[in-house]
Write a protein that holds these residues in place. Structure first.
Motif, PDB file in Angstrom:
ATOM      1  N   VAL A  66       0.836  -1.204   0.000  1.00  0.00           N
ATOM      2  CA  VAL A  66       0.000   0.000   0.000  1.00  0.00           C
ATOM      3  C   VAL A  66       0.870   1.253   0.000  1.00  0.00           C
ATOM      4  CG1 VAL A  66      -1.727   1.293   1.293  1.00  0.00           C
ATOM      5  CG2 VAL A  66      -1.902  -1.196   1.138  1.00  0.00           C
ATOM      6  N   ALA A  67       1.922   1.253   0.833  1.00  0.00           N
ATOM      7  CA  ALA A  67       2.816   2.413   0.888  1.00  0.00           C
ATOM      8  C   ALA A  67       3.513   2.628  -0.451  1.00  0.00           C
ATOM      9  CB  ALA A  67       3.846   2.214   1.999  1.00  0.00           C
ATOM     10  N   SER A  68       3.931   1.552  -1.091  1.00  0.00           N
ATOM     11  CA  SER A  68       4.598   1.657  -2.392  1.00  0.00           C
ATOM     12  C   SER A  68       3.656   2.224  -3.443  1.00  0.00           C
ATOM     13  CB  SER A  68       5.102   0.282  -2.837  1.00  0.00           C
ATOM     14  OG  SER A  68       6.010  -0.253  -1.904  1.00  0.00           O
ATOM     15  N   TYR A  69       2.413   1.788  -3.394  1.00  0.00           N
ATOM     16  CA  TYR A  69       1.438   2.274  -4.376  1.00  0.00           C
ATOM     17  C   TYR A  69       1.220   3.780  -4.230  1.00  0.00           C
ATOM     18  CZ  TYR A  69      -2.966   3.118  -6.741  1.00  0.00           C
ATOM     19  OH  TYR A  69      -3.948   3.638  -7.545  1.00  0.00           O
ATOM     20  N   TYR A  70       1.034   4.248  -3.006  1.00  0.00           N
ATOM     21  CA  TYR A  70       0.807   5.676  -2.799  1.00  0.00           C
ATOM     22  C   TYR A  70       2.065   6.493  -3.089  1.00  0.00           C
ATOM     23  CZ  TYR A  70      -3.816   4.978  -0.791  1.00  0.00           C
ATOM     24  OH  TYR A  70      -5.139   4.669  -0.611  1.00  0.00           O
ATOM     25  N   LYS A  71       3.224   5.886  -2.916  1.00  0.00           N
ATOM     26  CA  LYS A  71       4.485   6.593  -3.177  1.00  0.00           C
ATOM     27  C   LYS A  71       4.785   6.654  -4.669  1.00  0.00           C
ATOM     28  CE  LYS A  71       9.448   6.316  -2.120  1.00  0.00           C
ATOM     29  NZ  LYS A  71       9.968   6.042  -3.473  1.00  0.00           N
ATOM     30  N   ILE A  72       4.607   5.526  -5.363  1.00  0.00           N
ATOM     31  CA  ILE A  72       4.994   5.430  -6.767  1.00  0.00           C
ATOM     32  C   ILE A  72       3.825   5.722  -7.698  1.00  0.00           C
ATOM     33  CG2 ILE A  72       5.939   3.880  -8.524  1.00  0.00           C
ATOM     34  CD1 ILE A  72       7.333   2.359  -6.258  1.00  0.00           C
ATOM     35  N   GLY A  73       2.618   5.321  -7.283  1.00  0.00           N
ATOM     36  CA  GLY A  73       1.463   5.454  -8.160  1.00  0.00           C
ATOM     37  C   GLY A  73       1.430   4.312  -9.156  1.00  0.00           C
ATOM     38  N   GLU A  74       0.732   4.497 -10.249  1.00  0.00           N
ATOM     39  CA  GLU A  74       0.604   3.448 -11.254  1.00  0.00           C
ATOM     40  C   GLU A  74       1.636   3.588 -12.364  1.00  0.00           C
ATOM     41  OE1 GLU A  74      -3.287   2.393 -12.548  1.00  0.00           O
ATOM     42  OE2 GLU A  74      -4.248   3.195 -10.772  1.00  0.00           O
ATOM     43  N   ASP A  87      13.162   1.621 -10.925  1.00  0.00           N
ATOM     44  CA  ASP A  87      14.378   2.045 -10.234  1.00  0.00           C
ATOM     45  C   ASP A  87      14.108   2.434  -8.788  1.00  0.00           C
ATOM     46  OD1 ASP A  87      15.863   1.674 -12.534  1.00  0.00           O
ATOM     47  OD2 ASP A  87      15.540   3.733 -13.239  1.00  0.00           O
ATOM     48  N   ASP A  88      12.847   2.572  -8.420  1.00  0.00           N
ATOM     49  CA  ASP A  88      12.512   2.940  -7.046  1.00  0.00           C
ATOM     50  C   ASP A  88      12.824   1.767  -6.119  1.00  0.00           C
ATOM     51  OD1 ASP A  88      10.663   3.240  -4.603  1.00  0.00           O
ATOM     52  OD2 ASP A  88      10.449   5.176  -5.613  1.00  0.00           O
TER      53      ASP A  88
END
Length: 217
Positions: free
Chosen positions: A104-112, A117-118
């Motif tokens: 969930v945190a990755s999704y909100y940080k990176i988006g779609e 590279d993140d």
């Protein structure tokens, strides 16, 4: 001969009408299924008890409420478990809980967007996404055309967790400050919320060792 045939048909009709099911569809009968007793557990039978004060005080409780409560049968461990056994249980279940929060945190940080590279990219929820240089399969195009396979981060049934990536538990192996914020608690530089964290600091535990917050399970 003809008379015998008529009698046979007549008897067949009589016998067919005398069946107990009366032509109704009753399904195939099968034996009852009884699950095996879980290892190391005992069955506590169902029963009832009266809830409320057995000897109410005339001064403090003028109208005591008594009611009968029924409890279904359940299994309980035959003996108390050791700290080692409980630690093993925690280690079994903590992985999925932490992995979900990282997704969930990755999704909100990176988006779609595609951002391989993140550092937290590997924990992104898996759904109907296409990587760089990849072509959509016929099934992926079908999902898009019908509004299916769309990620809803609030609905766990719309995505899967990436179980192929290992979770770094040691602080020296943390991926970045955002990853540390999810595991330890606090705010990450690129995250949108203040995370509770999954560990109790070493100075707050009896053995002076960092411990997993079992209340998060």
């Amino acid at each position: 001969m003809r008379k015998s045939l008529i009698v046979t048909i007549f008897l067949s009709l009589i016998l067919s009408c005398s069946k107990s099911d009366r032509g109704e569809l009753i399904g195939v009968k099968s034996n009852k299924f009884f699950s095996d007793k879980p290892q190391g557990m005992v069955l506590i039978p169902s029963g009832s008890f009266t809830m409320g004060p057995s000897n109410p005080s005339a001064v403090l409780d003028q109208n005591p409420t008594l009611k009968t409560v029924s409890v279904k049968a359940f299994y309980m461990d035959e003996t108390e478990i050791t700290n080692s056994e409980y630690r093993q249980f925690v280690n079994w279940v903590r992985d999925s809980i932490v992995r979900t929060e990282l997704a969930v945190a990755s999704y909100y940080k990176i988006g779609e967007e595609i951002s391989e590279d993140d550092p937290m990219w590997e924990f992104m929820p898996l759904y109907n996404r296409v990587g760089d240089g990849e072509e959509k399969t016929a099934y992926q195009e079908y999902l898009e055309e019908n509004g299916l396979g769309i990620l809803d981060i609030e609905n766990k049934s719309t995505y899967k967790l990436n179980w192929d990536i290992k979770i770094p538990w040691e602080r020296s192996e943390y991926l970045d400050a955002n990853y540390a914020a999810v595991l330890e608690g606090g705010i990450g530089p690129d995250l949108l919320e203040d995370y509770e964290g999954f560990f109790i600091p070493a100075d707050s535990t009896p053995n002076a060792l960092r411990a997993f917050k079992t209340k998060r399970i």
